[in-house]
Design an enzyme around this catalytic site. Sequence first.
Site: not given
Lengths: 188, 291
Positions: A79, A106, A169, A171
């Site tokens: 990201c 972005r 993501h 994670e």
Amino acid sequence: MKVAVLALQGAFAEHKQMLSRLGVPSFEIRQKRDLDKPFDGLIIPGGESTVQGKLMRELGLFEPLRERIAGGLPVFGTCAGLLLLAKKIKNDDRVHFAVMDITAVRNAYGRQLGSFYTEAEFKGIGQIPMTFIRAPYIEDVSGEAEVLATVSGHIVAAREGNQLVTAFHPELNDDLSVHKYFINMIKN
Amino acid sequence: MSENRYELNKNLAQMLKGGVIMDVTTPEQAKIAEAAGACAVMALERIPADIRAAGGVSRMSDPKMIKGIQNAVSIPVMAKCRIGHFAEAQILQAIEIDYIDESEVLSPADDKYHIDKTKFDVPFVCGAKDLGEALRRINEGAAMIRTKGEPGTGDVVQAVRHMRMMQSEIRRIGSMANDELFDTAKQLQVPYELVLYVHEHKKLPVVNFAAGGVATPADAALMMQLGAEGVFVGSGIFKSGNPEKRAAAIVKAVTNYTDAKMIAELSEDLGEAMVGINEQEIELLMAERGK
């Protein structure tokens, strides 16, 4: 093997947890003296790219890290980390490390209401969960950069030599496969 | 709100961790905050110190003013609605705010019920003085918690009290026997599952920031060392002598909150801090609104 996690702002703790589940030791980089410890790979977490970019410069981390990445240090940006590595950001004049041949957009999906979860194919891994939070995407890759995943026609993961980026993501989900992929990049 | 949306909303708070969220009243201030390293801004017409000074009823900000700030910066923009005022929250959702703060800083619209936040797609952050309040707000759908502190005072004592209270209750529940959790849930007036989560993980199920009275890099470092995952700074920045420098210093202090030597350097020459009001001098305790 030791992996450093840039811990200036954002979801660095989540990355450390993924690494620990894989049995890979890690430590946080918060200031210049943390660079004295040896490490074999670097993770740049999600968060705000403006904040991380500014703090890296002011804390004297920017140039040493840029040199190491340009010199072949394996790096994984999620990201905001993707934005920090991109050579071009379509809707922002500020670029940061500018080491990867990608053009990023972005906040490409808009504000928080545009955040979403999906599952899609990741080259070399298969179907994986993907969580996008006010995420960017990659509009274009050039040079040696290779597309690893797309969602609805937009590039959301790419690799160029020692550099791996995801707009989502990994994670934030239980699936360890993208982190494993990065660990294998370090091993080879 | 689907289960999935709630996860995504909690996730956004995770991305804000280790950062500073700053109160701003104009697009210019928002740009200063972003340039100083804010990870998000809170758009509001008057900062808490001025709300406190002005008195009267304090409401949600003009949507036009909020949109001006949304257009000025690329970082997430939050805005406040009154406790229980779900119509204000609906308006904020309609203009695609990134986070709604159902805030005791504004005059409460409902003295009994908070907003049913599960009905919304945008995330909510709510204030809490202790673990019970935090878990009740989470049960209502809050995706992020902050201490209440005492807004607009420049006095950090209440934020410290609230954070210490939360952390000590988390430790207490963490060390309980399983069969003691049922009674705790009853005392806290929250579902057993939330108490069980705290017992198993030794933390809240959502991100927890400090807020209220933070005025210096040292205040921010104090809150981080007490267990905050990030910091809201309201009046402390734009009520001070040199907002740019103070804002940047607080951002760095939050990243390196254990490095006293660095914080000493950051604390030099910041100009005048906001004028504080002591706890004993306050007539209106905002933290007592909404339990």
